[in-house]
Design a protein around this motif. Structure first.
Motif, PDB file in Angstrom:
ATOM      1  N   VAL A   1      -5.465 -18.722 -25.484  1.00  0.00           N
ATOM      2  CA  VAL A   1      -5.065 -20.053 -25.737  1.00  0.00           C
ATOM      3  C   VAL A   1      -3.783 -20.100 -26.592  1.00  0.00           C
ATOM      4  O   VAL A   1      -2.956 -20.966 -26.503  1.00  0.00           O
ATOM      5  CB  VAL A   1      -6.141 -20.776 -26.570  1.00  0.00           C
ATOM      6  CG1 VAL A   1      -5.453 -21.946 -27.240  1.00  0.00           C
ATOM      7  CG2 VAL A   1      -7.283 -21.305 -25.850  1.00  0.00           C
ATOM      8  N   GLY A   2      -3.550 -18.785 -27.229  1.00  0.00           N
ATOM      9  CA  GLY A   2      -2.472 -18.791 -28.051  1.00  0.00           C
ATOM     10  C   GLY A   2      -1.024 -18.776 -26.958  1.00  0.00           C
ATOM     11  O   GLY A   2       0.133 -19.300 -27.204  1.00  0.00           O
ATOM     12  N   TYR A   3      -1.212 -17.480 -25.913  1.00  0.00           N
ATOM     13  CA  TYR A   3      -0.316 -17.374 -25.250  1.00  0.00           C
ATOM     14  C   TYR A   3      -0.029 -18.796 -24.376  1.00  0.00           C
ATOM     15  O   TYR A   3       1.197 -19.155 -23.964  1.00  0.00           O
ATOM     16  CB  TYR A   3      -0.603 -16.415 -24.079  1.00  0.00           C
ATOM     17  CG  TYR A   3      -0.337 -14.997 -24.689  1.00  0.00           C
ATOM     18  CD1 TYR A   3       0.959 -14.278 -24.455  1.00  0.00           C
ATOM     19  CD2 TYR A   3      -1.258 -14.242 -25.130  1.00  0.00           C
ATOM     20  CE1 TYR A   3       1.293 -13.216 -25.076  1.00  0.00           C
ATOM     21  CE2 TYR A   3      -1.137 -12.924 -25.553  1.00  0.00           C
ATOM     22  CZ  TYR A   3       0.260 -12.395 -25.336  1.00  0.00           C
ATOM     23  OH  TYR A   3       0.462 -11.085 -26.000  1.00  0.00           O
ATOM     24  N   PHE A   4      -0.994 -19.720 -23.910  1.00  0.00           N
ATOM     25  CA  PHE A   4      -1.030 -20.925 -23.357  1.00  0.00           C
ATOM     26  C   PHE A   4      -0.172 -21.771 -24.229  1.00  0.00           C
ATOM     27  O   PHE A   4       0.907 -22.327 -23.746  1.00  0.00           O
ATOM     28  CB  PHE A   4      -2.335 -21.398 -23.075  1.00  0.00           C
ATOM     29  CG  PHE A   4      -2.155 -22.535 -22.358  1.00  0.00           C
ATOM     30  CD1 PHE A   4      -1.464 -22.823 -21.251  1.00  0.00           C
ATOM     31  CD2 PHE A   4      -3.340 -23.616 -22.482  1.00  0.00           C
ATOM     32  CE1 PHE A   4      -1.424 -24.049 -20.495  1.00  0.00           C
ATOM     33  CE2 PHE A   4      -3.256 -24.898 -21.488  1.00  0.00           C
ATOM     34  CZ  PHE A   4      -2.418 -25.014 -20.706  1.00  0.00           C
ATOM     35  N   ALA A   5      -0.157 -21.704 -25.536  1.00  0.00           N
ATOM     36  CA  ALA A   5       0.364 -22.485 -26.420  1.00  0.00           C
ATOM     37  C   ALA A   5       1.984 -22.479 -26.280  1.00  0.00           C
ATOM     38  O   ALA A   5       2.711 -23.355 -26.643  1.00  0.00           O
ATOM     39  CB  ALA A   5      -0.181 -22.705 -27.841  1.00  0.00           C
ATOM     40  N   ASN A   6       2.157 -20.973 -26.431  1.00  0.00           N
ATOM     41  CA  ASN A   6       3.461 -20.440 -26.241  1.00  0.00           C
ATOM     42  C   ASN A   6       4.192 -20.831 -25.159  1.00  0.00           C
ATOM     43  O   ASN A   6       5.477 -21.059 -25.151  1.00  0.00           O
ATOM     44  CB  ASN A   6       3.695 -19.037 -26.402  1.00  0.00           C
ATOM     45  CG  ASN A   6       3.654 -18.323 -27.875  1.00  0.00           C
ATOM     46  OD1 ASN A   6       3.866 -19.113 -28.778  1.00  0.00           O
ATOM     47  ND2 ASN A   6       3.052 -17.282 -28.039  1.00  0.00           N
ATOM     48  N   MET A   7       3.534 -21.238 -23.989  1.00  0.00           N
ATOM     49  CA  MET A   7       4.382 -21.791 -22.935  1.00  0.00           C
ATOM     50  C   MET A   7       5.025 -23.083 -23.222  1.00  0.00           C
ATOM     51  O   MET A   7       5.965 -23.521 -22.580  1.00  0.00           O
ATOM     52  CB  MET A   7       3.411 -21.897 -21.614  1.00  0.00           C
ATOM     53  CG  MET A   7       3.094 -20.754 -20.954  1.00  0.00           C
ATOM     54  SD  MET A   7       1.798 -20.804 -19.743  1.00  0.00           S
ATOM     55  CE  MET A   7       2.365 -22.343 -19.081  1.00  0.00           C
ATOM     56  N   LEU A   8       4.182 -24.049 -23.989  1.00  0.00           N
ATOM     57  CA  LEU A   8       4.454 -25.177 -24.459  1.00  0.00           C
ATOM     58  C   LEU A   8       5.746 -25.278 -25.619  1.00  0.00           C
ATOM     59  O   LEU A   8       6.644 -26.020 -25.385  1.00  0.00           O
ATOM     60  CB  LEU A   8       3.509 -26.019 -24.614  1.00  0.00           C
ATOM     61  CG  LEU A   8       2.392 -26.149 -23.324  1.00  0.00           C
ATOM     62  CD1 LEU A   8       0.903 -26.760 -24.187  1.00  0.00           C
ATOM     63  CD2 LEU A   8       2.773 -26.767 -22.295  1.00  0.00           C
TER      64      LEU A   8
ATOM     65  N   GLY B   1      -5.980 -19.772 -19.709  1.00  0.00           N
ATOM     66  CA  GLY B   1      -5.727 -20.762 -21.076  1.00  0.00           C
ATOM     67  C   GLY B   1      -6.696 -21.810 -21.074  1.00  0.00           C
ATOM     68  O   GLY B   1      -7.412 -22.297 -21.889  1.00  0.00           O
ATOM     69  N   THR B   2      -6.813 -22.374 -19.913  1.00  0.00           N
ATOM     70  CA  THR B   2      -7.246 -23.577 -19.712  1.00  0.00           C
ATOM     71  C   THR B   2      -8.784 -23.519 -19.584  1.00  0.00           C
ATOM     72  O   THR B   2      -9.774 -23.918 -20.383  1.00  0.00           O
ATOM     73  CB  THR B   2      -7.202 -24.319 -18.292  1.00  0.00           C
ATOM     74  OG1 THR B   2      -5.729 -24.568 -18.225  1.00  0.00           O
ATOM     75  CG2 THR B   2      -8.115 -25.576 -18.002  1.00  0.00           C
ATOM     76  N   ILE B   3      -9.370 -22.122 -19.101  1.00  0.00           N
ATOM     77  CA  ILE B   3     -10.654 -21.865 -19.149  1.00  0.00           C
ATOM     78  C   ILE B   3     -11.330 -21.234 -20.588  1.00  0.00           C
ATOM     79  O   ILE B   3     -12.200 -21.789 -20.840  1.00  0.00           O
ATOM     80  CB  ILE B   3     -10.978 -20.451 -18.271  1.00  0.00           C
ATOM     81  CG1 ILE B   3     -10.865 -21.031 -16.784  1.00  0.00           C
ATOM     82  CG2 ILE B   3     -12.358 -19.893 -18.483  1.00  0.00           C
ATOM     83  CD1 ILE B   3     -10.803 -19.920 -15.596  1.00  0.00           C
ATOM     84  N   ALA B   4     -10.195 -20.476 -21.178  1.00  0.00           N
ATOM     85  CA  ALA B   4     -10.584 -20.193 -22.492  1.00  0.00           C
ATOM     86  C   ALA B   4     -10.715 -21.445 -23.509  1.00  0.00           C
ATOM     87  O   ALA B   4     -11.552 -21.441 -24.190  1.00  0.00           O
ATOM     88  CB  ALA B   4      -9.288 -19.400 -23.346  1.00  0.00           C
ATOM     89  N   ALA B   5      -9.984 -22.472 -23.256  1.00  0.00           N
ATOM     90  CA  ALA B   5      -9.879 -23.676 -24.259  1.00  0.00           C
ATOM     91  C   ALA B   5     -11.661 -24.214 -23.997  1.00  0.00           C
ATOM     92  O   ALA B   5     -12.078 -24.673 -24.901  1.00  0.00           O
ATOM     93  CB  ALA B   5      -8.822 -24.600 -23.829  1.00  0.00           C
ATOM     94  N   GLY B   6     -11.966 -24.001 -22.735  1.00  0.00           N
ATOM     95  CA  GLY B   6     -13.172 -24.823 -22.520  1.00  0.00           C
ATOM     96  C   GLY B   6     -14.355 -23.954 -23.058  1.00  0.00           C
ATOM     97  O   GLY B   6     -15.149 -24.464 -23.898  1.00  0.00           O
ATOM     98  N   PHE B   7     -14.326 -22.470 -23.081  1.00  0.00           N
ATOM     99  CA  PHE B   7     -15.129 -21.700 -23.806  1.00  0.00           C
ATOM    100  C   PHE B   7     -15.209 -21.871 -25.306  1.00  0.00           C
ATOM    101  O   PHE B   7     -16.165 -21.798 -25.905  1.00  0.00           O
ATOM    102  CB  PHE B   7     -15.084 -20.258 -23.272  1.00  0.00           C
ATOM    103  CG  PHE B   7     -15.775 -19.844 -22.137  1.00  0.00           C
ATOM    104  CD1 PHE B   7     -16.991 -19.529 -21.823  1.00  0.00           C
ATOM    105  CD2 PHE B   7     -14.856 -19.614 -20.909  1.00  0.00           C
ATOM    106  CE1 PHE B   7     -17.631 -19.213 -20.744  1.00  0.00           C
ATOM    107  CE2 PHE B   7     -15.422 -19.228 -19.551  1.00  0.00           C
ATOM    108  CZ  PHE B   7     -16.755 -19.069 -19.640  1.00  0.00           C
TER     109      PHE B   7
END
Length: 336
Positions: free
Chosen positions: A86-93, A316-322
């Motif tokens: 999720v952290g890597y996903f947030a860094n994209m934004l 990242g989307t899957i991780a956010a769900g978990f």
């Protein structure tokens, strides 16, 4: 200027830097050729690169659990892995938002204070800095001339102008600035030591020393070292394996791949959303000094970056769900 306005201004600046570097990378690109390269690419290697990228996420999450052991904390391993993702996903934004996002996520699932988690993330930054420095030194040994050419190209302001002396002038100017700056700092050293910039540099150096000391206190030193090696091996392979996906890059040697990975690494260090622009530009330059045409370099950089971007979005989307499910279970358990 309040903190919110500062954050907005910083984000606009990061966006502008990314847009500028994106323009430099793609300004001479024929998009029909780029699309044709994507059609002809062997996606077997891109898929392998995606898998390696996620394996690095998993290993980084497992290593984070080891870093928390000296603090007397033992989070759920998969919660740590999903928080890293999720952290890597947030860094994209938002550049540099990932560190806070991953700490907040793990706090919400495992009740570990954010400030203590953030301390371990700072330590990870120190380790990553040292590993990148080590790889730069290794590249200096294996590909000294090419690395110097990459640095010259990256700092040259006259690509395509034909002025062969400008690079020398820039080096002389930089050298003069360093000498004059050094003398000035020495003469004004007492005042400079009170300046916030000096304090930040000193705090960073103290962080490196404290981080190395913390590593020596780890209970599981060998697994920690192995995870660190594995993470950076995956970073290298996920870039190098993609050279076989395009005809223009398939003959690059493993040591040349190391140079490309260094360029990619610096591209991700530049604070642009998801490394967009910086990654493409620096990888293009890295491939350029290896004799790969700039349009082929852009095709390669776009192929690798897009693969990792897709992987980060999906995982990242899957991780956010978990993580949402883990928080829900925790709330239900607390209410019973």
């Amino acid at each position: 200027m309040n903190d919110k306005l500062k954050q907005i201004a910083k984000y606009i600046l990061f966006m502008a830097v990314g847009a500028g570097l994106f323009y430099l990378a793609f300004r001479n690109t024929e998009f029909e050729k780029l699309a044709n390269d994507f059609r002809k690419a062997d996606y077997t290697y891109v898929i392998l690169s995606i898998i390696m990228g996620y394996l690095a996420f998993i290993s980084r999450g497992m290593r984070w659990v080891l870093l928390l052991e000296p603090l007397g904390k033992k989070p759920n391993t998969w919660n740590a892995i999903h928080s890293v993702t999720v952290g890597y996903f947030a860094n994209m934004l938002v550049p540099r938002a990932g560190e806070l996002a991953r700490c907040t996520a793990l706090y919400q699932t495992d009740d570990i204070p954010v400030n203590r988690l953030f301390g371990t993330v700072i330590l990870e930054r120190v380790i990553d800095f040292l590993m990148l420095l080590f790889l730069v030194l290794l590249t200096l040994i294996l590909e000294f001339d090419l690395l110097m050419e990459l640095i010259d190209t990256a700092f040259s302001a006259t690509q395509g102008t034909g002025d062969s002396n400008t690079g020398l002038y820039i080096k002389i100017a930089i050298g003069g600035v360093i000498i004059i700056g050094g003398i000035t700092l020495y003469l004004l050293r007492e005042k400079f030591m009170l300046h916030p910039v000096y304090q930040k540099v000193r705090d960073f150096w103290d962080g490196i020393k404290e981080g190395l000391k913390s590593i020596s206190q780890l209970k599981s030193k060998t697994p920690f070292i192995l995870h660190t090696i594995f993470i950076w091996l995956m970073y290298y392979l996920m870039v190098y394996i993609c050279v076989f996906s395009l005809d223009a890059t398939k003959d690059l040697s493993p040591s040349s791949g190391l140079l490309v990975m260094i360029a990619a690494g610096f591209g991700m260090v530049v604070p642009t959303p998801g490394g967009i622009g910086a990654y493409h530009y620096l990888v293009m330059l890295g491939l350029g000094v290896l004799g790969v045409a700039s349009d082929d370099g852009v095709s390669f950089a776009t192929l690798v970056h897009t693969g990792q971007l897709v992987m980060t979005v999906i995982t990242g989307t899957i991780a956010a769900g978990f993580l949402w499910r883990a928080r829900r279970r925790k709330k239900l358990a607390a209410s019973n």
